[in-house]
Design a protein around this motif. Structure first.
Motif, PDB file in Angstrom:
ATOM      1  N   GLN A  92      63.792 116.852  17.513  1.00 23.96           N
ATOM      2  CA  GLN A  92      64.621 117.999  18.068  1.00 23.96           C
ATOM      3  C   GLN A  92      65.128 117.170  19.593  1.00 23.96           C
ATOM      4  O   GLN A  92      66.086 117.056  19.252  1.00 23.96           O
ATOM      5  N   GLY A  93      63.920 116.478  20.373  1.00 22.72           N
ATOM      6  CA  GLY A  93      64.818 116.272  21.585  1.00 22.72           C
ATOM      7  C   GLY A  93      65.432 117.423  22.409  1.00 22.72           C
ATOM      8  O   GLY A  93      65.486 118.046  22.015  1.00 22.72           O
ATOM      9  N   GLU A  94      66.479 116.818  23.426  1.00 28.97           N
ATOM     10  CA  GLU A  94      67.630 118.213  23.922  1.00 28.97           C
ATOM     11  C   GLU A  94      68.526 118.345  23.204  1.00 28.97           C
ATOM     12  O   GLU A  94      69.460 118.682  23.646  1.00 28.97           O
ATOM     13  N   THR A  95      69.558 117.869  22.403  1.00 28.21           N
ATOM     14  CA  THR A  95      69.926 118.094  21.974  1.00 28.21           C
ATOM     15  C   THR A  95      70.053 118.619  20.307  1.00 28.21           C
ATOM     16  O   THR A  95      69.346 118.458  19.620  1.00 28.21           O
ATOM     17  N   LYS A  96      71.784 118.943  19.756  1.00 32.74           N
ATOM     18  CA  LYS A  96      71.405 119.819  18.402  1.00 32.74           C
ATOM     19  C   LYS A  96      71.813 118.443  17.892  1.00 32.74           C
ATOM     20  O   LYS A  96      72.286 119.103  16.801  1.00 32.74           O
ATOM     21  N   HIS A  97      72.415 117.305  17.796  1.00 34.18           N
ATOM     22  CA  HIS A  97      72.215 116.407  16.796  1.00 34.18           C
ATOM     23  C   HIS A  97      71.495 116.395  15.576  1.00 34.18           C
ATOM     24  O   HIS A  97      72.091 115.803  14.555  1.00 34.18           O
ATOM     25  N   ASN A  98      70.139 116.667  16.556  1.00 36.07           N
ATOM     26  CA  ASN A  98      69.234 116.632  14.994  1.00 36.07           C
ATOM     27  C   ASN A  98      69.415 117.959  14.010  1.00 36.07           C
ATOM     28  O   ASN A  98      69.609 117.982  12.509  1.00 36.07           O
ATOM     29  N   ASP A  99      70.132 118.939  14.217  1.00 35.37           N
ATOM     30  CA  ASP A  99      70.313 120.433  13.420  1.00 35.37           C
ATOM     31  C   ASP A  99      71.796 119.390  12.319  1.00 35.37           C
ATOM     32  O   ASP A  99      71.434 119.729  11.268  1.00 35.37           O
ATOM     33  N   TYR A 100      72.566 118.837  12.878  1.00 30.25           N
ATOM     34  CA  TYR A 100      74.181 117.883  12.000  1.00 30.25           C
ATOM     35  C   TYR A 100      73.025 116.998  10.997  1.00 30.25           C
ATOM     36  O   TYR A 100      73.197 117.074  10.113  1.00 30.25           O
ATOM     37  N   ILE A 101      71.843 116.344  11.181  1.00 34.85           N
ATOM     38  CA  ILE A 101      72.015 115.056  10.876  1.00 34.85           C
ATOM     39  C   ILE A 101      70.897 115.477   9.516  1.00 34.85           C
ATOM     40  O   ILE A 101      71.063 115.287   8.718  1.00 34.85           O
ATOM     41  N   ASN A 102      69.883 116.566  10.329  1.00 34.26           N
ATOM     42  CA  ASN A 102      69.044 116.966   8.801  1.00 34.26           C
ATOM     43  C   ASN A 102      69.495 117.964   7.829  1.00 34.26           C
ATOM     44  O   ASN A 102      68.912 117.029   6.705  1.00 34.26           O
ATOM     45  N   ASN A 103      70.704 118.986   8.574  1.00 29.93           N
ATOM     46  CA  ASN A 103      70.997 119.335   7.352  1.00 29.93           C
ATOM     47  C   ASN A 103      71.715 118.406   6.164  1.00 29.93           C
ATOM     48  O   ASN A 103      72.018 118.307   4.845  1.00 29.93           O
ATOM     49  N   ALA A 104      72.682 117.378   7.213  1.00 25.61           N
ATOM     50  CA  ALA A 104      73.492 116.298   6.157  1.00 25.61           C
ATOM     51  C   ALA A 104      72.715 116.157   5.025  1.00 25.61           C
ATOM     52  O   ALA A 104      72.794 115.595   3.622  1.00 25.61           O
ATOM     53  N   VAL A 105      71.553 115.819   5.292  1.00 25.48           N
ATOM     54  CA  VAL A 105      70.529 114.184   5.092  1.00 25.48           C
ATOM     55  C   VAL A 105      70.284 115.074   3.806  1.00 25.48           C
ATOM     56  O   VAL A 105      69.879 114.909   2.930  1.00 25.48           O
ATOM     57  N   ALA A 106      70.323 116.687   4.054  1.00 21.92           N
ATOM     58  CA  ALA A 106      68.982 117.542   3.321  1.00 21.92           C
ATOM     59  C   ALA A 106      69.326 117.454   2.052  1.00 21.92           C
ATOM     60  O   ALA A 106      69.609 117.673   0.721  1.00 21.92           O
ATOM     61  N   GLN A 107      71.474 117.856   2.931  1.00 20.61           N
ATOM     62  CA  GLN A 107      72.028 118.230   1.232  1.00 20.61           C
ATOM     63  C   GLN A 107      72.852 116.852   0.833  1.00 20.61           C
ATOM     64  O   GLN A 107      72.695 116.773  -0.626  1.00 20.61           O
ATOM     65  N   GLY A 108      72.960 115.995   1.307  1.00 21.58           N
ATOM     66  CA  GLY A 108      73.292 114.520   0.993  1.00 21.58           C
ATOM     67  C   GLY A 108      72.945 113.946  -0.225  1.00 21.58           C
ATOM     68  O   GLY A 108      73.139 113.667  -1.243  1.00 21.58           O
TER      69      GLY A 108
END
Length: 168
Positions: A92-108
């Motif tokens: 997670q860290g301090e940014t929301k990049h994980n939200d986008y990456i995790n969603n994209a990977v799960a969908q992919g």
């Protein structure tokens, strides 16, 4: 069930299918490699423990978790691969990049599985911090790599059951 309440390395193995003849691809994200290498070792060791031959396991490295989807497609399209295990860690860290990456990977990964009709296993940790990742990569909560390997084995068993079912 939240993984803090479950050990990821404890599962029912009473009805696992014979996978001695099956072939697996394990894809490993290089990002957070201290975690993903432990996930790989867990997945590899579990496959071996349940009868997969070492030469029936192929490893592929990708730069980060985002690239797991495309690499999974490449391996799943091979005739000599029965299941793909995708391993990564997005903290997670301090940014929301994980939200986008995790969603994209799960969908992919879901799309690859549906497109190829092969098990493509989501073995990506999505922890809040480094310690949570380590706890799930061989630490106090077990190893998500173990769980991913068992999931792949169980899905191959289900696939065999579905495709061998005959109406009488």
């Amino acid at each position: 069930m939240a993984s803090e309440l479950k050990n990821l390395s404890v599962f029912d193995t009473s009805e696992l299918p014979d996978v001695g003849h099956r072939r697996f691809a394990i894809l490993v994200s290089e990002w957070n490699s201290d975690v993903t290498e432990a996930l790989y070792q867990g997945a590899y060791d579990t496959l071996i423990q349940y009868g997969v031959k070492p030469d029936h396991i192929v490893r592929g490295n990708v730069p980060g978790s985002y690239e797991l989807s495309l690499a999974s497609l490449w391996f799943a399209q091979r005739d000599d691969i029965d299941a793909v295990i995708a391993l990564g860690c997005v903290i997670q860290g301090e940014t929301k990049h994980n939200d986008y990456i995790n969603n994209a990977v799960a969908q992919g990964l879901t799309n690859v599985s549906l497109k190829t009709s092969k098990p493509v296993i989501f073995g990506v940790l999505t922890p809040n911090d480094q310690q949570q990742a380590l706890d799930r990569a061989g630490g106090k909560h077990g190893n998500k790599g173990d769980e991913a390997a068992i999931t792949a084995i169980k899905m191959l068993g289900l696939q065999k059951q579905v495709y061998s079912f005959q109406f009488k």
